[in-house]
Motif scaffolding. Structure first.
Motif, PDB file in Angstrom:
ATOM      1  N   UNK A  71       0.789  -1.248  -0.015  1.00 11.56           N
ATOM      2  CA  UNK A  71       0.076  -0.077   0.022  1.00 11.56           C
ATOM      3  C   UNK A  71       0.882   1.314  -0.002  1.00 11.56           C
ATOM      4  N   UNK A  72       1.788   1.243   0.879  1.00 12.78           N
ATOM      5  CA  UNK A  72       2.803   2.401   0.988  1.00 12.78           C
ATOM      6  C   UNK A  72       3.570   2.503  -0.307  1.00 12.78           C
ATOM      7  N   UNK A  73       3.828   1.665  -1.035  1.00 10.53           N
ATOM      8  CA  UNK A  73       4.408   1.910  -2.313  1.00 10.53           C
ATOM      9  C   UNK A  73       3.469   2.356  -3.527  1.00 10.53           C
ATOM     10  N   UNK A  74       2.069   2.042  -3.345  1.00  8.60           N
ATOM     11  CA  UNK A  74       1.011   2.821  -4.131  1.00  8.60           C
ATOM     12  C   UNK A  74       0.583   4.214  -3.695  1.00  8.60           C
ATOM     13  N   UNK A  75       1.531   4.595  -2.668  1.00  6.65           N
ATOM     14  CA  UNK A  75       1.085   5.888  -2.452  1.00  6.65           C
ATOM     15  C   UNK A  75      -0.150   6.198  -1.246  1.00  6.65           C
ATOM     16  N   UNK A  76      -0.516   5.074  -0.669  1.00 12.26           N
ATOM     17  CA  UNK A  76      -1.674   5.226   0.333  1.00 12.26           C
ATOM     18  C   UNK A  76      -1.438   6.420   1.472  1.00 12.26           C
ATOM     19  N   UNK A  77      -2.383   7.238   1.488  1.00 13.51           N
ATOM     20  CA  UNK A  77      -2.322   8.233   2.594  1.00 13.51           C
ATOM     21  C   UNK A  77      -2.211   7.352   4.046  1.00 13.51           C
ATOM     22  N   UNK A  78      -2.915   6.362   4.051  1.00 14.14           N
ATOM     23  CA  UNK A  78      -3.003   5.677   5.384  1.00 14.14           C
ATOM     24  C   UNK A  78      -3.097   4.014   5.151  1.00 14.14           C
ATOM     25  N   UNK A  79      -2.803   3.227   5.829  1.00 14.77           N
ATOM     26  CA  UNK A  79      -2.952   1.782   6.254  1.00 14.77           C
ATOM     27  C   UNK A  79      -3.575   1.529   7.569  1.00 14.77           C
ATOM     28  N   UNK A 129     -11.443  -1.433   8.763  1.00 14.81           N
ATOM     29  CA  UNK A 129     -12.299  -0.176   8.457  1.00 14.81           C
ATOM     30  C   UNK A 129     -12.816   0.252   9.949  1.00 14.81           C
ATOM     31  N   UNK A 130     -13.008  -0.564  10.933  1.00 24.85           N
ATOM     32  CA  UNK A 130     -13.371  -0.154  12.197  1.00 24.85           C
ATOM     33  C   UNK A 130     -12.346   0.922  12.933  1.00 24.85           C
ATOM     34  N   UNK A 131     -10.928   0.808  12.259  1.00 23.90           N
ATOM     35  CA  UNK A 131     -10.194   1.820  12.947  1.00 23.90           C
ATOM     36  C   UNK A 131     -10.111   2.965  12.200  1.00 23.90           C
ATOM     37  N   UNK A 132     -11.078   3.133  11.369  1.00 23.69           N
ATOM     38  CA  UNK A 132     -11.364   4.549  10.533  1.00 23.69           C
ATOM     39  C   UNK A 132     -11.549   5.851  10.991  1.00 23.69           C
ATOM     40  N   UNK A 133     -12.515   5.584  12.019  1.00 22.92           N
ATOM     41  CA  UNK A 133     -12.888   6.533  12.946  1.00 22.92           C
ATOM     42  C   UNK A 133     -12.036   7.261  13.789  1.00 22.92           C
ATOM     43  N   UNK A 134     -11.108   6.488  14.189  1.00 24.05           N
ATOM     44  CA  UNK A 134     -10.058   6.853  15.177  1.00 24.05           C
ATOM     45  C   UNK A 134      -8.905   7.591  14.224  1.00 24.05           C
ATOM     46  N   UNK A 135      -8.584   6.893  12.770  1.00 19.04           N
ATOM     47  CA  UNK A 135      -7.593   7.814  11.945  1.00 19.04           C
ATOM     48  C   UNK A 135      -8.165   9.181  11.701  1.00 19.04           C
ATOM     49  N   UNK A 136      -9.552   9.249  11.468  1.00 19.47           N
ATOM     50  CA  UNK A 136     -10.106  10.504  10.820  1.00 19.47           C
ATOM     51  C   UNK A 136     -10.329  11.584  12.321  1.00 19.47           C
ATOM     52  N   UNK A 137     -10.052  10.889  13.576  1.00 16.71           N
ATOM     53  CA  UNK A 137     -10.003  12.059  14.345  1.00 16.71           C
ATOM     54  C   UNK A 137      -8.943  12.785  14.254  1.00 16.71           C
TER      55      UNK A 137
END
Length: 302
Positions: free
Chosen positions: A282-290, A294-302
């Motif tokens: 993912x990081x090599x494909x330029x993902x902003x985050x890994x 999906x249940x960790x998404x809310x915390x990421x977006x905090x």
């Protein structure tokens, strides 16, 4: 990560498809041609790009095996690397086979390559007899319960509630609309029709950015309507797209190249890409985050 909208893929993000779509790929090829690839090999096609459509991935896997029967000596990893080098997808797979075989061998391969039969077997295995009659409108030749019923839900109800309370939420999936409806109902995610794209809604598929950009425009239009009615909703300037493949991340990257908004490709490790190896991909494909899920998404977006 500050965003105004979240767009979710379905397979590998909201539901686990290891024992449904991926199983259907492997078993469809086996039933039609008497041999198949390993389930783990599916990820090599996904990583090559252009195989968001699992029917086309099934066709490519069968084409690879048929070409091997006629003398193509590439390993699967060599084959998928060559497919990636030609741009990915089924057209690239066809081109690689055409280059590798003599005209006579190539003619035999393409004469035996029956994509209609592969798709029909795939749908019967995946949907099961009853849903096949309802969705495909035909009488099945196989008596099967359907792998679609073997899709554990990944996303928690609390995650859906938290996202919908804070953000515009949309869906972008390679599933046909009828199959997307089944999955979204199962997970309890209700979005307006104009806030989702399925296979039936746009031809190119991921990583083409058109659907993602269109969703961003629709979210922004909704915000403008709310502002004009007195709400203080801000414009939609930043969008997170959450998916389980490199093509999902590439979709977000491509959207950022054609639109002034900011797009974040977020990879989850609940699909075919897992662990440290998946994170690196993912990081090599330029993902902003890994994130692990999906249940960790809310915390990421905090």
């Amino acid at each position: 990560m500050n965003v105004d909208a979240v767009v979710l893929d379905v397979d590998g993000v909201l539901v686990d498809v290891a024992d449904s779509y991926r199983r259907a790929i492997v078993e469809s090829v086996e039933r039609v041609y008497g041999e198949t690839i390993a389930r783990a090999d599916i990820q090599q096609f996904k990583d090559a790009g252009g195989f968001n459509n699992d029917w086309e991935l099934t066709y490519a896997a069968a084409l690879y095996l048929l070409a091997r029967r006629e003398g193509m000596d590439r390993s699967l990893s060599q084959f998928t690397d060559a497919v990636q080098g030609m741009g990915g997808g089924l057209d690239a797979a066809r081109a690689v086979v055409s280059e590798e075989l003599t005209p006579a061998d190539r003619e035999r391969v393409f004469a035996e390559w029956d994509t209609d039969r592969l798709r029909d077997v795939f749908q019967q295995l995946y949907l099961g007899s009853d849903l096949y009659r309802d969705i495909e409108g035909g009488e099945p030749s196989l008596d099967t319960p359907g792998f679609i019923h073997d899709e554990p839900v990944i996303v928690d109800p609390e995650t859906i509630d938290a996202l919908q309370e804070r953000f515009h939420v949309g869906v972008l999936t390679g599933r046909p609309a009828a199959e997307a409806d089944i999955a979204l109902e199962r997970v309890g995610l209700d979005v307006p029709d104009d806030h989702r794209f399925t296979m039936d809604d746009w031809e190119d598929g991921k990583p083409d950015p058109a659907a993602l950009v269109t969703l961003a425009e629709r979210f922004d239009a909704d915000s403008e309507e709310q502002r004009s009615s007195g709400s203080r909703t801000q414009s939609v300037d930043s969008i997170a797209f959450v998916g389980d493949t490199l093509d999902d991340v590439r979709t977000a990257v491509n959207a950022g190249e054609v639109d002034d908004r900011t797009y974040h490709g977020v990879g989850v490790l609940t699909g075919g890409l897992t662990g440290a190896h998946g994170r690196k991909k993912y990081e090599q494909a330029s993902a902003s985050a890994v994130i692990d899920s999906v249940n960790d998404l809310s915390e990421l977006l905090d």
